[in-house]
Structure formats: structure tokens, C-alpha cells
Enzyme design. Structure first.
Site: not given
Ligand code: NAP
Length: 285
Positions: A101, A65
Site C-alpha cells: 500500500d 492485516k
Molecule cells: P481504518 O483502519 O478503519 O481507519 C479509518 C480511519 O478513518 C480511522 O482513523 C477512523 O477513525 C477514521 N474515520 C472513519 N470514519 C470517519 C469519518 N466519518 N470522519 C472522520 N474520520 C473517520 O480503515 P483503513 O484500512 O485505514 O481504510 C481507510 C480508507 O482507505 C477506506 O475507505 C479504505 O477502503 C481505503 N483504502 C484504500 C486503498 C486503496 O488502494 N485506494 C488502500 C487501503 C485503504 P475512528 O477510529 O474514530 O473511526
């Protein structure tokens, strides 16, 4: 015409089911939406494929991305500000990167909770999805606290995103940092609780949920996350992120085809594919 989802690895994605149903419903039987697993070193070649005459664009997901930005000819203001592209489409000879998004999130929040006047919001997590959510909220005048388990990541997000009309504040994802807040909207933008780690929750143990708040969980597999159960037990309305997935897909569909997106068909296809993924107990990125 071809459309592709570029990502790596590509597990059980719901996007092909959503877009295939939409293309059929819109009377475009010659269009296809396919998964294109692209290891990082192959991204330039994959983007070159999107430039082919028989390709209308595609979606981009983890881990590309951000990496895709310099490979495109232009970015929408949202994609540039968020620093991430999830949809690519052709405009004449140019390949444009967009972020659907952010508007997808906001459209589904309103669908789920009705029109919300700006107020205080709490966003959990400071990764790519959090950036899109914060962008959507601050541009609509919300005051947003971004809480991350690595507070420096929350600080970095707040420093790098402008908040026209709103305000941004970083916080630790801890009980002392959260219990003084009175948000009207809580958004989970972490993967905590996502299948197969369903026992996870980003909510710090023992932290009371603020009265009158609503919870939007970006996770949609399982359909009811542990965080949603915790919030509902405290009397909060809570929804998952399946509607956001449909909305971002609908916006991309219109960019590619120039047609109104058949949202009801897309929603039904997403729900059916999500049920299947849930039954298989697999993650559904
Ligand atoms: P990302 O860039 O990897 O960011 C994840 C964030 O969550 C980081 O701040 C990470 O911290 C934190 N995190 C991970 N595990 C954690 C835990 N157990 N407790 C607390 N904080 C935690 O991922 P992303 O792309 O932003 O996606 C995040 C979520 O949104 C995913 O589940 C994804 O599938 C979902 N999503 C959904 C949609 C939709 O259309 N519904 C769209 C986009 C994303 P660290 O860096 O310290 O690990």
C-alpha cells in the site's frame, strides 16, 4: 498456481478482476486469484493454505492485516514499520509479509500529480491506511500532520511511527486545527464518503481549502467523492484512490510471479470493475 485474498467479510472486491486480467495478459492461464473469506478464528488455517506448493501467496485485507503478522516467517522493513501486511509471498520455504500500500500510494501520487518535492502534507484519519501513507511520505522527507476525529489515535500513530528525514505531528480533525496549515498535499485516509455513505466527508464544515494544495482521496467508490467535489470547487486538483489499488496490486503481482506487471491491463480491468460496482451502488473494498 493459486493466489488468494484473505479477508472477512469479503464483499464486492475489485482485486479478482484486476489480477485475473493481469494473469491472462502475462500468459499464465493456469494461475487463479480467488476470494477466501476467513473468519478471524480461521486465520491460522488460511495462512497454512498459503504455504502449499501450489500457492504463490496472496493478499490480506480487513480484518486480518495486523493479525497475520505473527503467523508469517518474515516481514519486509515496510510491513514491520507500518505494522500491517497486505501482500504475502513465498521465498523458498518461507512466507514473507509485505506492505505494498505504501509504495503503491506514492507511485500513484506521482502518476497523478507529477514529481513532488517534499513539503508539508496533511493526512486525514489515523487507521491502517493512514499508517502506510504516513510511512511513504515521511521516508521521502515530508512533514506530515495527521488529523483524526479521535486526536489520541493521531497521537498514537505519530508516537509509533518513526519519521526518518521527515517530521510528524498529530492534530484534531477540526476547523481550528486545520485552518492554519498550508499543506501542498492532502490525503484522505478515512472511509468518509465511501459508498453507500456518499454524503459523507471528513473535511470539517466551513474550513477553507489551502491554496496550491492537491487532494488524494484513498476512496474510489464513488469515483468522485464529496470531498473531491469540495476540493475541486475550491480550485484544487483531486484524484481518487483507484490508481493506488492498481499500483499495490502491480507490486504484489511482480512479487508472486517474478514478471513485470501489465499495468495498463490492470488499470483497465480496475476501471471496468469499478464502473460495475458504482452502477450497482455497492461498496468496493
Ligand atoms: P481504518 O483502519 O478503519 O481507519 C479509518 C480511519 O478513518 C480511522 O482513523 C477512523 O477513525 C477514521 N474515520 C472513519 N470514519 C470517519 C469519518 N466519518 N470522519 C472522520 N474520520 C473517520 O480503515 P483503513 O484500512 O485505514 O481504510 C481507510 C480508507 O482507505 C477506506 O475507505 C479504505 O477502503 C481505503 N483504502 C484504500 C486503498 C486503496 O488502494 N485506494 C488502500 C487501503 C485503504 P475512528 O477510529 O474514530 O473511526
Amino acid at each position: 498456481m493459486h493466489l488468494y485474498l484473505l479477508g472477512y467479510p469479503l464483499g464486492h472486491s475489485l482485486s479478482p478482476a484486476i489480477h485475473t486480467a493481469a494473469l491472462r495478459a502475462a500468459g499464465l492461464p493456469d494461475w487463479r486469484y480467488d476470494l477466501l473469506p476467513v473468519p478471524p478464528h480461521d486465520l491460522p488455517a488460511a495462512v497454512a493454505r498459503l504455504r502449499a506448493a501450489a500457492c504463490a501467496g496472496g493478499n490480506v485485507t480487513i480484518p486480518h492485516k495486523q493479525a497475520v503478522l505473527p503467523l508469517l516467517d518474515a516481514l519486509t522493513p515496510a510491513a514491520r514499520a507500518i505494522g500491517a501486511v497486505n501482500a504475502v509471498y513465498r521465498q523458498g520455504a518461507h512466507l514473507l509479509g509485505d506492505n505494498t500500500d505504501a509504495p503503491g500510494f506514492w507511485a500513484d501520487v506521482q502518476r497523478a500529480f507529477g514529481p513532488l518535492a517534499p513539503g508539508e502534507a496533511l493526512v486525514l484519519g489515523a487507521g491502517g491506511a493512514a499508517r502506510a501513507v504516513v510511512y511513504a511520505l515521511t521516508r521521502r522527507g515530508w512533514q506530515v500532520t495527521v488529523a483524526a476525529r479521535r486526536p489520541e489515535q493521531a497521537r498514537g500513530l505519530c508516537e509509533s511511527l518513526e519519521a526518518p528525514g521527515g517530521a510528524l505531528r498529530p492534530a484534531a480533525l477540526t476547523r481550528p486545527a486545520l485552518e492554519g496549515l498550508r499543506p501542498r498535499l492532502i490525503v484522505n485516509a478515512t472511509p468518509a464518503g465511501m459508498s453507500p455513505q456518499r454524503a459523507g466527508t471528513p473535511w470539517p464544515p466551513g474550513t477553507p481549502f489551502p491554496a496550491g494544495a492537491r487532494l488524494y482521496d484513498l476512496v474510489y467508490n464513488p469515483p468522485e467523492t464529496r470531498l473531491m467535489r469540495q476540493a475541486r470547487a475550491a480550485g484544487l486538483p483531486a484524484v481518487n484512490g483507484l490508481g493506488m489499488l492498481v499500483e499495490q496490486a502491480a507490486l504484489a503481482f511482480t512479487r508472486w510471479t517474478g514478471l513485470a506487471a501489465p499495468r495498463a491491463v490492470m488499470r483497465a480491468a480496475a476501471a471496468a470493475a469499478s464502473d460495475t460496482a458504482h452502477a450497482r451502488r455497492q461498496p468496493a473494498p
